[in-house]
Design a protein around this motif. Structure first.
Motif, PDB file in Angstrom:
ATOM      1  N   GLY A 156      47.230  33.780  26.793  1.00 10.36           N
ATOM      2  CA  GLY A 156      46.346  34.702  27.146  1.00 10.36           C
ATOM      3  C   GLY A 156      45.040  34.084  27.237  1.00 10.36           C
ATOM      4  O   GLY A 156      44.044  34.599  27.994  1.00 10.36           O
ATOM      5  N   ARG A 157      44.979  33.065  26.546  1.00  8.13           N
ATOM      6  CA  ARG A 157      43.554  32.337  26.557  1.00  8.13           C
ATOM      7  C   ARG A 157      43.088  31.434  27.750  1.00  8.13           C
ATOM      8  O   ARG A 157      42.187  31.424  28.617  1.00  8.13           O
ATOM      9  N   GLN A 158      44.408  31.054  28.334  1.00  6.78           N
ATOM     10  CA  GLN A 158      44.421  30.090  29.446  1.00  6.78           C
ATOM     11  C   GLN A 158      44.337  31.039  30.563  1.00  6.78           C
ATOM     12  O   GLN A 158      43.548  30.881  31.599  1.00  6.78           O
ATOM     13  N   GLY A 159      44.726  32.234  30.394  1.00  5.06           N
ATOM     14  CA  GLY A 159      44.726  33.352  31.406  1.00  5.06           C
ATOM     15  C   GLY A 159      43.260  33.627  31.753  1.00  5.06           C
ATOM     16  O   GLY A 159      42.798  33.967  32.723  1.00  5.06           O
ATOM     17  N   GLU A 160      42.737  33.902  30.549  1.00  3.48           N
ATOM     18  CA  GLU A 160      41.320  34.245  30.503  1.00  3.48           C
ATOM     19  C   GLU A 160      40.330  33.272  31.181  1.00  3.48           C
ATOM     20  O   GLU A 160      39.274  33.711  32.049  1.00  3.48           O
ATOM     21  N   ALA A 161      40.567  31.989  31.097  1.00  2.00           N
ATOM     22  CA  ALA A 161      39.998  30.950  31.519  1.00  2.00           C
ATOM     23  C   ALA A 161      40.024  31.031  33.114  1.00  2.00           C
ATOM     24  O   ALA A 161      39.210  30.812  34.023  1.00  2.00           O
ATOM     25  N   SER A 162      41.437  31.381  33.429  1.00  2.00           N
ATOM     26  CA  SER A 162      41.813  31.290  34.987  1.00  2.00           C
ATOM     27  C   SER A 162      40.939  32.395  35.727  1.00  2.00           C
ATOM     28  O   SER A 162      40.536  32.383  36.829  1.00  2.00           O
ATOM     29  N   MET A 163      41.042  33.518  35.021  1.00  2.00           N
ATOM     30  CA  MET A 163      40.310  34.810  35.446  1.00  2.00           C
ATOM     31  C   MET A 163      38.875  34.475  35.691  1.00  2.00           C
ATOM     32  O   MET A 163      38.238  34.739  36.650  1.00  2.00           O
ATOM     33  N   MET A 164      38.219  33.726  34.643  1.00  2.00           N
ATOM     34  CA  MET A 164      36.776  33.451  34.952  1.00  2.00           C
ATOM     35  C   MET A 164      36.749  32.578  36.158  1.00  2.00           C
ATOM     36  O   MET A 164      35.402  32.451  36.629  1.00  2.00           O
ATOM     37  N   ARG A 165      37.474  31.656  36.131  1.00  2.00           N
ATOM     38  CA  ARG A 165      37.248  30.657  37.415  1.00  2.00           C
ATOM     39  C   ARG A 165      37.565  31.386  38.796  1.00  2.00           C
ATOM     40  O   ARG A 165      36.574  31.155  39.775  1.00  2.00           O
ATOM     41  N   ALA A 166      38.309  32.451  38.717  1.00  2.00           N
ATOM     42  CA  ALA A 166      38.654  33.027  39.925  1.00  2.00           C
ATOM     43  C   ALA A 166      37.514  34.089  40.233  1.00  2.00           C
ATOM     44  O   ALA A 166      37.268  34.294  41.378  1.00  2.00           O
ATOM     45  N   THR A 167      36.775  34.523  39.181  1.00  2.00           N
ATOM     46  CA  THR A 167      35.765  35.461  39.225  1.00  2.00           C
ATOM     47  C   THR A 167      34.329  34.868  39.427  1.00  2.00           C
ATOM     48  O   THR A 167      33.166  35.911  39.468  1.00  2.00           O
ATOM     49  N   GLY A 168      33.967  33.743  39.209  1.00  2.00           N
ATOM     50  CA  GLY A 168      32.803  33.283  38.632  1.00  2.00           C
ATOM     51  C   GLY A 168      32.078  33.630  37.674  1.00  2.00           C
ATOM     52  O   GLY A 168      31.033  34.225  37.417  1.00  2.00           O
ATOM     53  N   ASP A 169      32.962  33.546  36.529  1.00  2.00           N
ATOM     54  CA  ASP A 169      32.637  33.943  35.278  1.00  2.00           C
ATOM     55  C   ASP A 169      32.275  35.593  34.902  1.00  2.00           C
ATOM     56  O   ASP A 169      31.269  35.899  34.146  1.00  2.00           O
ATOM     57  N   ILE A 170      32.947  36.287  35.793  1.00  2.00           N
ATOM     58  CA  ILE A 170      32.833  37.506  35.730  1.00  2.00           C
ATOM     59  C   ILE A 170      34.124  38.319  34.567  1.00  2.00           C
ATOM     60  O   ILE A 170      35.258  38.118  35.178  1.00  2.00           O
ATOM     61  N   HIS A 194      29.298  49.351  37.625  1.00  2.00           N
ATOM     62  CA  HIS A 194      29.279  47.997  37.428  1.00  2.00           C
ATOM     63  C   HIS A 194      28.348  47.499  38.587  1.00  2.00           C
ATOM     64  O   HIS A 194      28.557  47.769  39.779  1.00  2.00           O
ATOM     65  N   ARG A 195      27.584  46.311  38.190  1.00  2.00           N
ATOM     66  CA  ARG A 195      26.844  45.802  39.432  1.00  2.00           C
ATOM     67  C   ARG A 195      27.671  44.294  39.914  1.00  2.00           C
ATOM     68  O   ARG A 195      27.383  43.998  40.987  1.00  2.00           O
ATOM     69  N   ASP A 196      28.517  44.030  39.000  1.00  2.00           N
ATOM     70  CA  ASP A 196      29.041  42.659  39.145  1.00  2.00           C
ATOM     71  C   ASP A 196      30.618  42.648  39.731  1.00  2.00           C
ATOM     72  O   ASP A 196      31.259  41.755  40.083  1.00  2.00           O
ATOM     73  N   LEU A 197      30.840  43.751  39.792  1.00  2.00           N
ATOM     74  CA  LEU A 197      32.506  44.080  40.181  1.00  2.00           C
ATOM     75  C   LEU A 197      32.607  44.726  41.370  1.00  2.00           C
ATOM     76  O   LEU A 197      31.755  45.509  41.773  1.00  2.00           O
ATOM     77  N   SER A 198      33.684  44.410  42.249  1.00  2.00           N
ATOM     78  CA  SER A 198      34.071  44.983  43.174  1.00  2.00           C
ATOM     79  C   SER A 198      35.725  45.449  43.294  1.00  2.00           C
ATOM     80  O   SER A 198      36.271  44.655  42.596  1.00  2.00           O
ATOM     81  N   TRP A 199      35.811  46.117  44.197  1.00  2.00           N
ATOM     82  CA  TRP A 199      37.600  46.404  44.444  1.00  2.00           C
ATOM     83  C   TRP A 199      38.139  45.172  44.864  1.00  2.00           C
ATOM     84  O   TRP A 199      39.252  44.860  44.308  1.00  2.00           O
ATOM     85  N   ALA A 200      37.646  44.503  45.805  1.00  2.00           N
ATOM     86  CA  ALA A 200      38.160  43.000  46.282  1.00  2.00           C
ATOM     87  C   ALA A 200      38.337  42.052  45.152  1.00  2.00           C
ATOM     88  O   ALA A 200      39.160  41.333  45.062  1.00  2.00           O
ATOM     89  N   MET A 252      38.530  42.723  41.912  1.00  2.00           N
ATOM     90  CA  MET A 252      39.347  43.146  40.892  1.00  2.00           C
ATOM     91  C   MET A 252      40.861  42.780  41.348  1.00  2.00           C
ATOM     92  O   MET A 252      41.531  42.358  40.636  1.00  2.00           O
ATOM     93  N   CYS A 253      41.129  42.953  42.639  1.00  2.00           N
ATOM     94  CA  CYS A 253      42.310  42.566  43.404  1.00  2.00           C
ATOM     95  C   CYS A 253      42.552  41.074  43.329  1.00  2.00           C
ATOM     96  O   CYS A 253      43.609  40.625  42.818  1.00  2.00           O
ATOM     97  N   HIS A 254      41.397  40.233  43.386  1.00  2.00           N
ATOM     98  CA  HIS A 254      41.687  38.794  43.317  1.00  2.00           C
ATOM     99  C   HIS A 254      41.857  38.334  41.790  1.00  2.00           C
ATOM    100  O   HIS A 254      42.810  37.507  41.676  1.00  2.00           O
ATOM    101  N   SER A 255      41.168  39.036  41.043  1.00  2.00           N
ATOM    102  CA  SER A 255      41.369  38.559  39.609  1.00  2.00           C
ATOM    103  C   SER A 255      42.661  38.999  39.154  1.00  2.00           C
ATOM    104  O   SER A 255      43.355  38.001  38.635  1.00  2.00           O
ATOM    105  N   ALA A 256      43.496  40.012  39.535  1.00  2.00           N
ATOM    106  CA  ALA A 256      44.786  40.518  39.193  1.00  2.00           C
ATOM    107  C   ALA A 256      45.838  39.416  39.864  1.00  2.00           C
ATOM    108  O   ALA A 256      46.670  38.986  39.003  1.00  2.00           O
ATOM    109  N   TRP A 257      45.382  39.034  41.113  1.00  2.00           N
ATOM    110  CA  TRP A 257      46.425  38.085  41.721  1.00  2.00           C
ATOM    111  C   TRP A 257      46.235  36.858  40.793  1.00  2.00           C
ATOM    112  O   TRP A 257      47.371  35.972  40.575  1.00  2.00           O
TER     113      TRP A 257
END
Length: 304
Positions: free
Chosen positions: A107-121, A64-70, A72-77
């Protein structure tokens, strides 16, 4: 909260392959809070597991070019509140159709939260589906928390149609299902997560029984899933030829003795290089490993 504690525990060793102690929240909190904590812990333990072929871990971004350990941790949280809300729904809503529709909305709300947290990744779309069903199913019956029982209830929920879910999402996984005629994450859940119940958990148990360390046992479980799964993440990037190569490579590592043996570890390093050349990542298998870790810890805490 536990995700922050896990991040602090591991962030000082971003290149480590050392044995680590997985976090388990004490099962004394209210059930929804405990379950949400346990899901986030499973997601962070999955990404922290090192070395993983083609996947983000503590050393690298894998393929992956757009992901990192940090990240992924932020997304999980960022998904903690989603999983908590799903557990509350599972505990309180008896009507299965209403429950299915509600967790689909969450789940759809959660996906939107994930995208906000990761900058649409897209870091955890598949995990929201799989672990969302499992955390809901676990909350439905606190007296039946054996992995097979939880997975079976999750399968029942997955088979209930959600009329509010978009028919076509445009996601790579859905396109791969249509193009290559495989079931993908949806079929895996509807069948009650057979690759978790019949492959990953038994492999985890066998590895531990012969004395493998935590890391090695979990790597073996991941490899066992990769060897058998029609992973849409791989299909979407490399097609059927890449999938066959990735499955065969995982089988080679296991046949060489697995992650705990010197020969197996040598073959695993070669296998990692092959996946980087192919530029593929077994993300579907990673989601199922997180599901495995969730159910395994649930069993440890509650099933005697």
């Amino acid at each position: 909260m536990i995700a922050a504690a896990l991040f602090d525990q591991h962030r000082m060793h971003p290149a480590a392959e050392q044995e680590y102690t997985p976090y388990s929240p004490p099962p004394t909190a209210p059930l929804p809070e405990y379950l949400a904590d346990l899901v986030v812990a499973a997601l962070i333990d999955e990404v922290t597991l090192t070395p993983k072929p083609g996947l983000v871990d503590m050393r690298s971004r894998g393929a992956h070019r757009d992901l990192s350990w940090a990240l992924m941790c932020h997304s999980a949280w960022a998904l903690h509140s989603t999983f908590h809300a799903m557990a509350v729904a599972g505990q309180s809503m008896a009507d299965l159709q209403r429950l299915r529709e509600h967790i689909g909305f969450l789940g759809r709300q959660g996906e939107a939260s994930m995208m906000r947290a990761t900058g649409d990744i897209n870091s955890h779309r598949g995990a929201i589906w799989a672990l969302g069903l499992l955390v809901t199913a676990a909350a439905q019956d606190c007296n039946a928390l054996a992995p097979a029982a939880v997975a079976a209830r999750a399968g029942v929920l997955a088979r209930i149609p959600d009329p509010f879910s978009p028919v076509l999402t445009g996601n790579k996984g859905q396109r791969a299902c249509h193009e290559y005629r495989v079931g993908g994450a949806r079929a895996q859940a509807q069948a009650g997560f057979p690759h978790v119940i019949e492959i990953a958990l038994p492999c985890l148990e066998r590895s531990r029984a012969r004395g493998d360390k935590v890391n090695d046992a979990r790597l073996n479980a991941l490899l066992a899933v990769i060897a058998e799964l029609d992973d849409t993440c791989i299909l979407s990037r490399g097609g059927t030829a890449a999938l066959a190569s990735v499955q065969a490579g995982a089988q080679r590592v296991l046949a060489a003795g697995g992650a705990a043996s010197p020969h197996g570890r040598s073959v695993l390093r070669q296998y990692e290089e092959e996946l980087l050349v192919l530029h593929v990542s077994p993300g579907g298998a990673a989601d199922l490993l997180a599901a495995t870790l969730f159910l395994d810890q649930l069993r440890t805490d509650f099933v005697h």
